[in-house]
Design a protein around this motif. Structure first.
Motif, PDB file in Angstrom:
ATOM      1  N   LYS A 143     -10.802  13.940  75.050  1.00 44.00           N
ATOM      2  CA  LYS A 143     -11.169  12.569  74.921  1.00 44.00           C
ATOM      3  C   LYS A 143     -12.211  12.454  73.691  1.00 44.00           C
ATOM      4  N   GLN A 144     -12.911  13.307  73.462  1.00 45.58           N
ATOM      5  CA  GLN A 144     -13.562  13.457  72.219  1.00 45.58           C
ATOM      6  C   GLN A 144     -13.084  13.666  70.947  1.00 45.58           C
ATOM      7  N   ASN A 164     -17.952  23.915  77.248  1.00 46.86           N
ATOM      8  CA  ASN A 164     -19.029  23.004  77.223  1.00 46.86           C
ATOM      9  C   ASN A 164     -19.836  22.825  75.883  1.00 46.86           C
ATOM     10  N   ILE A 193     -17.907  21.879  73.035  1.00 48.05           N
ATOM     11  CA  ILE A 193     -17.885  20.432  72.941  1.00 48.05           C
ATOM     12  C   ILE A 193     -19.168  19.921  72.061  1.00 48.05           C
ATOM     13  N   CYS A 209      -3.781  19.812  80.075  1.00 47.87           N
ATOM     14  CA  CYS A 209      -5.368  19.951  79.848  1.00 47.87           C
ATOM     15  C   CYS A 209      -5.328  20.636  78.312  1.00 47.87           C
ATOM     16  N   LYS A 237      -8.464   5.050  74.176  1.00 50.48           N
ATOM     17  CA  LYS A 237      -7.742   5.167  75.262  1.00 50.48           C
ATOM     18  C   LYS A 237      -6.534   4.446  75.476  1.00 50.48           C
ATOM     19  N   THR A 283     -11.028  20.512  83.547  1.00 51.78           N
ATOM     20  CA  THR A 283     -12.041  19.330  83.353  1.00 51.78           C
ATOM     21  C   THR A 283     -12.697  19.221  82.062  1.00 51.78           C
ATOM     22  N   PRO A 284     -13.383  20.618  81.702  1.00 49.11           N
ATOM     23  CA  PRO A 284     -14.124  20.393  80.263  1.00 49.11           C
ATOM     24  C   PRO A 284     -13.040  20.202  79.174  1.00 49.11           C
ATOM     25  N   ASP A 286     -16.466  10.702  69.376  1.00 49.50           N
ATOM     26  CA  ASP A 286     -16.863  10.611  70.657  1.00 49.50           C
ATOM     27  C   ASP A 286     -16.336   9.384  71.624  1.00 49.50           C
ATOM     28  N   LYS A 322     -10.203  18.587  79.011  1.00 49.75           N
ATOM     29  CA  LYS A 322      -9.677  17.191  79.099  1.00 49.75           C
ATOM     30  C   LYS A 322     -10.939  16.497  78.475  1.00 49.75           C
ATOM     31  N   THR A 323     -12.467  16.643  78.835  1.00 50.82           N
ATOM     32  CA  THR A 323     -13.327  16.063  78.014  1.00 50.82           C
ATOM     33  C   THR A 323     -13.399  16.337  76.489  1.00 50.82           C
TER      34      THR A 323
END
Length: 361
Positions: A138-139, A109, A112, A154, A38, A131-132, A34, A134-135
């Motif tokens: 990042k996790q 989502n 994830i 992406c 970065k 967007t999702p 989580d 990339k989320t």
């Protein structure tokens, strides 16, 4: 005045205490799924690849097709799920029943939240899912596009069926040969936003600009939305709207089967050429009854198999998605990552009466 000064000192002291506590907590925390590291831009920092790393056990892979009831993508995903078992992982297929641009977002989502190790997606739209995705990255959830790409930032990898340019140009070359380089043609595509379809179509249009096609004309690009009935109706509409139409290119397995079905039982059989990308099991009857002379496709089982191994190599740290990195994909052997994280499965196969019974998918 004295009271305001005391209040200000108290506030500064409280801020200092909170800052000190935050530093202490940060020093005690590690990088988890989580809280992936970065870089200075806020993006996920890319770790170094370790080509000698073993594939991790118990990896969880999720395949997210354009739509769950697409026969071609079912073959791809089931092959990927079987491949995951070879390296001790598990796979599953989830997805929408329609191929609209945003229909995949809610599934990403959920994946994830389920802490999947990798998401493999055939994108309905290159940007709607960004967007999702990339989320997810990042996790530290790996993202592999297959069949139809997302925007390049992406995902980490894109498993391409074959060279996009060769697919597009060869479709025009093949139909031109059958038509004697003369006549009106149309394209029956999937959805208007499908990355792979649009890329192939641009190469088709560019190929048609060459002098040898001066007597050929592309009259229409129609969209069947990868829906059998709509593709069937679009075929009917094309033939009525353009009475001099001589050929249809459908670079989608749903579209070519629907077009062939319509033409096979109509007065256009033997008069309108149908070309495109299909599976042997879908197209066998139309090849044997003379509706379709030939069509092409790669092996979708190999596409899913390669996707699973690429995702596992990413999740295990063998590769990061950088150009020039290599990894082994089980029985398919070694692959090298190309520009922009692209991995090409290999050249497509052309199917006709002479070889179609040698294939079962």
């Amino acid at each position: 005045m004295h009271l305001r000064s005391r209040t200000r000192r108290s506030t500064l002291a409280a801020v200092s205490a909170v800052s000190a506590l935050a530093v202490t907590l940060a020093g005690c925390s590690g990088t988890t799924k989580d809280s992936a590291a970065k870089d200075s831009t806020g993006s996920v920092a890319k770790a170094s690849a370790n080509p000698d790393a073993a594939l991790k056990k118990d990896l969880k892979l999720a395949f997210l097709p354009k739509q769950i009831n697409n026969p071609y993508e079912k073959i791809v995903d089931e092959a990927g799920i079987e491949a995951a078992k070879e390296f001790g992982g598990t796979g599953k297929e989830v997805g929408p029943s329609d191929a609209s641009a945003s229909s995949q977002v809610s599934y990403i989502n959920t994946l994830i939240q389920q802490r999947q190790d990798a998401i493999l997606i055939a994108a309905n739209d290159p940007n709607a899912v960004c967007t999702p995705l990339k989320t997810a990255m990042k996790q530290d959830i790996k993202v592999v596009a297959y069949d139809s790409d997302t925007a390049k930032d992406c995902r980490q990898l894109f498993i391409n069926q074959a060279s996009s340019e060769e697919i597009g140009r060869s479709q025009v070359r093949n139909i031109a040969e059958q038509l004697g380089h003369k006549g009106e043609i149309a394209i029956l595509s999937a959805t208007q936003n499908a990355t792979n379809q649009n890329t192939w179509i641009e190469f088709m249009k560019d190929e048609l600009k060459k002098p040898e096609y001066k007597d050929m004309k592309l009259v229409k690009v129609a969209y069947g939305d990868d829906d059998d009935q709509k593709s069937f109706q679009e075929t009917q509409g094309l033939l009525k709207a353009y009475p001099n139409l001589k050929g249809i290119i459908s670079p989608t397995t749903v579209g070519i089967a629907a077009a062939a079905r319509y033409i096979s039982s109509s007065s256009y059989k033997g008069k309108v050429v149908v070309k495109g990308l299909g599976t042997p099991n879908q197209m066998r009857k139309y090849v044997k009854d003379g509706t379709v002379e030939q069509f092409a496709l790669w092996n979708p089982k190999d596409l899913g198999y390669l996707g699973a191994y690429a995702a596992a190599a990413l999740a295990s740290g063998q590769i990061t998605g950088t150009e020039g990195e290599k990894f082994k994909a089980g029985r398919l052997g070694e692959y090298t990552i190309g520009k922009d994280g692209e991995i090409i499965l290999g050249p497509p196969t052309v199917f006709d009466k002479s070889n179609i019974d040698q294939f079962d998918f």
